[in-house]
Design a protein around this motif. Structure first.
Motif, PDB file in Angstrom:
ATOM      1  N   VAL A   8       1.195   8.608   3.912  1.00  0.00           N
ATOM      2  CA  VAL A   8       0.187   8.004   4.797  1.00  0.00           C
ATOM      3  C   VAL A   8       0.802   7.081   5.833  1.00  0.00           C
ATOM      4  O   VAL A   8       0.269   6.951   6.943  1.00  0.00           O
ATOM      5  CB  VAL A   8      -0.851   7.233   3.945  1.00  0.00           C
ATOM      6  N   GLN A   9       1.921   6.443   5.510  1.00  0.00           N
ATOM      7  CA  GLN A   9       2.509   5.452   6.416  1.00  0.00           C
ATOM      8  C   GLN A   9       2.762   5.993   7.827  1.00  0.00           C
ATOM      9  O   GLN A   9       2.445   5.318   8.816  1.00  0.00           O
ATOM     10  CB  GLN A   9       3.806   4.906   5.807  1.00  0.00           C
ATOM     11  N   PRO A  10       3.331   7.198   7.973  1.00  0.00           N
ATOM     12  CA  PRO A  10       3.527   7.726   9.335  1.00  0.00           C
ATOM     13  C   PRO A  10       2.218   7.870  10.104  1.00  0.00           C
ATOM     14  O   PRO A  10       2.181   7.676  11.330  1.00  0.00           O
ATOM     15  CB  PRO A  10       4.191   9.101   9.092  1.00  0.00           C
ATOM     16  N   TRP A  11       1.150   8.231   9.392  1.00  0.00           N
ATOM     17  CA  TRP A  11      -0.161   8.335  10.056  1.00  0.00           C
ATOM     18  C   TRP A  11      -0.601   6.970  10.560  1.00  0.00           C
ATOM     19  O   TRP A  11      -1.066   6.842  11.693  1.00  0.00           O
ATOM     20  CB  TRP A  11      -1.196   8.893   9.091  1.00  0.00           C
ATOM     21  N   CYS A  12      -0.450   5.951   9.735  1.00  0.00           N
ATOM     22  CA  CYS A  12      -0.822   4.593  10.143  1.00  0.00           C
ATOM     23  C   CYS A  12      -0.020   4.159  11.367  1.00  0.00           C
ATOM     24  O   CYS A  12      -0.559   3.524  12.283  1.00  0.00           O
ATOM     25  CB  CYS A  12      -0.591   3.616   8.993  1.00  0.00           C
ATOM     26  N   GLN A  16      -4.663  15.321  10.700  1.00  0.00           N
ATOM     27  CA  GLN A  16      -3.520  14.854   9.917  1.00  0.00           C
ATOM     28  C   GLN A  16      -3.979  14.043   8.708  1.00  0.00           C
ATOM     29  O   GLN A  16      -3.444  14.193   7.606  1.00  0.00           O
ATOM     30  CB  GLN A  16      -2.609  13.997  10.800  1.00  0.00           C
ATOM     31  N   LEU A  17      -4.972  13.182   8.917  1.00  0.00           N
ATOM     32  CA  LEU A  17      -5.453  12.345   7.812  1.00  0.00           C
ATOM     33  C   LEU A  17      -6.063  13.196   6.702  1.00  0.00           C
ATOM     34  O   LEU A  17      -5.864  12.917   5.512  1.00  0.00           O
ATOM     35  CB  LEU A  17      -6.487  11.341   8.330  1.00  0.00           C
ATOM     36  N   ALA A  57      -4.964   5.590   2.770  1.00  0.00           N
ATOM     37  CA  ALA A  57      -4.877   5.029   4.121  1.00  0.00           C
ATOM     38  C   ALA A  57      -5.571   3.676   4.175  1.00  0.00           C
ATOM     39  O   ALA A  57      -5.103   2.750   4.850  1.00  0.00           O
ATOM     40  CB  ALA A  57      -5.510   5.989   5.123  1.00  0.00           C
ATOM     41  N   GLU A  58      -6.659   3.534   3.450  1.00  0.00           N
ATOM     42  CA  GLU A  58      -7.378   2.256   3.429  1.00  0.00           C
ATOM     43  C   GLU A  58      -6.577   1.179   2.717  1.00  0.00           C
ATOM     44  O   GLU A  58      -6.800  -0.004   2.943  1.00  0.00           O
ATOM     45  CB  GLU A  58      -8.739   2.434   2.757  1.00  0.00           C
ATOM     46  N   GLN A  59      -5.656   1.579   1.855  1.00  0.00           N
ATOM     47  CA  GLN A  59      -4.794   0.608   1.182  1.00  0.00           C
ATOM     48  C   GLN A  59      -3.598   0.228   2.059  1.00  0.00           C
ATOM     49  O   GLN A  59      -3.183  -0.927   2.086  1.00  0.00           O
ATOM     50  CB  GLN A  59      -4.291   1.176  -0.152  1.00  0.00           C
ATOM     51  N   VAL A  60      -3.038   1.219   2.760  1.00  0.00           N
ATOM     52  CA  VAL A  60      -1.831   0.993   3.553  1.00  0.00           C
ATOM     53  C   VAL A  60      -2.147   0.282   4.864  1.00  0.00           C
ATOM     54  O   VAL A  60      -1.466  -0.678   5.246  1.00  0.00           O
ATOM     55  CB  VAL A  60      -1.110   2.328   3.828  1.00  0.00           C
TER      56      VAL A  60
END
Length: 249
Positions: free
Chosen positions: A94-98, A118-119, A129-132
């Protein structure tokens, strides 16, 4: 010396006979005592054996209970390690998406669609994603809703001046409303206005963007933009408004 009392002798003999006759009766209690003692011994042995068996059974049950508790503890530990491993792997995905969710990508309709796809691939439920990057997820969601619905309620004036194949754009956003869902830390906003120009002599259109930065609800701000077009511009309109918190990079 030879004169012994016959009567005394007779009495002595009779006394001895009575003692010999009573002797067998004195043996009966001894047998009873022995039998009773044997029974008591057997009962004691049986009680000891029963107690030992009970203790062994209790020890076995306690051992099984302890083993069961250890197995449950090990299972919980393994499950926790598995969960942590899954979370780390999901976070890494998920990090790259963020990182790719930025004010620039949030203002581009094409990039927004790519980010959505992507998500769904890396985090179908959106829980990691909501955590990162919870603020980016919230801003991304608010931007989608604002761009589709509430942006059309904003009071925006627009003026386009064509000079050959060049156009100068100016306008004003009056009494900015902003997204209702924005938190207090997101009230100060940056807006990207997509301005679509109709071109003379064709059915084509061209787009350019104008920025309004650091605007708070209730404020009014002017904006300007310029663009070189492949043909003269006849009319211009604001075709889309993108929103993003001013303090979120």
């Amino acid at each position: 010396m030879s004169s012994m009392n016959p009567q005394a002798t007779g009495e002595s003999t009779q006394s001895e006979k009575r003692q010999e006759t009573k002797a067998p009766s004195s043996k009966m209690p001894k047998r009873v005592v022995r039998i009773t003692a044997a029974l008591c011994a057997i009962s004691l042995i049986w009680a000891v054996v029963t107690l030992v068996q009970a203790l062994l059974a209790y020890q076995k049950v306690s051992s099984l209970s302890s083993e069961t508790s250890n197995l449950q503890s090990q299972s919980a530990s393994i499950e926790q390690q598995l969960t942590e491993t899954q979370q780390k792997a999901a976070t890494a995905r998920v990090q790259p998406w963020c990182d790719s969710v930025t004010p620039a990508s949030a203002s581009d309709a094409g990039k927004i669609q790519d980010l959505l796809k992507q998500l769904k691939t890396v985090d179908p439920k959106g829980e990691y994603a909501e955590q990162v990057c919870p603020n980016k997820v919230k801003a991304f969601t608010i931007n989608q809703d604002y761009s589709k619905l509430q942006a059309s309620l904003e009071d925006i004036s627009l003026k386009c001046e064509a000079d050959g194949n060049h156009v100068r754009i100016s306008g004003e956003l009056k009494k900015y409303k902003g997204p209702k869902e924005a938190t207090s830390s997101m009230k100060k906003s940056n807006l990207t206005l997509t301005i679509t120009s109709s071109l003379e002599g064709t059915t084509d259109t061209a787009t350019t963007q104008a920025k309004i930065e650091g605007i708070n609800p209730g404020e009014s701000k002017q904006f300007k933009a310029e663009a070189d077009l492949p043909a003269k511009a006849l009319t211009c309109r604001v075709s889309a408004v993108s929103w993003w918190p001013a303090d979120l990079k």
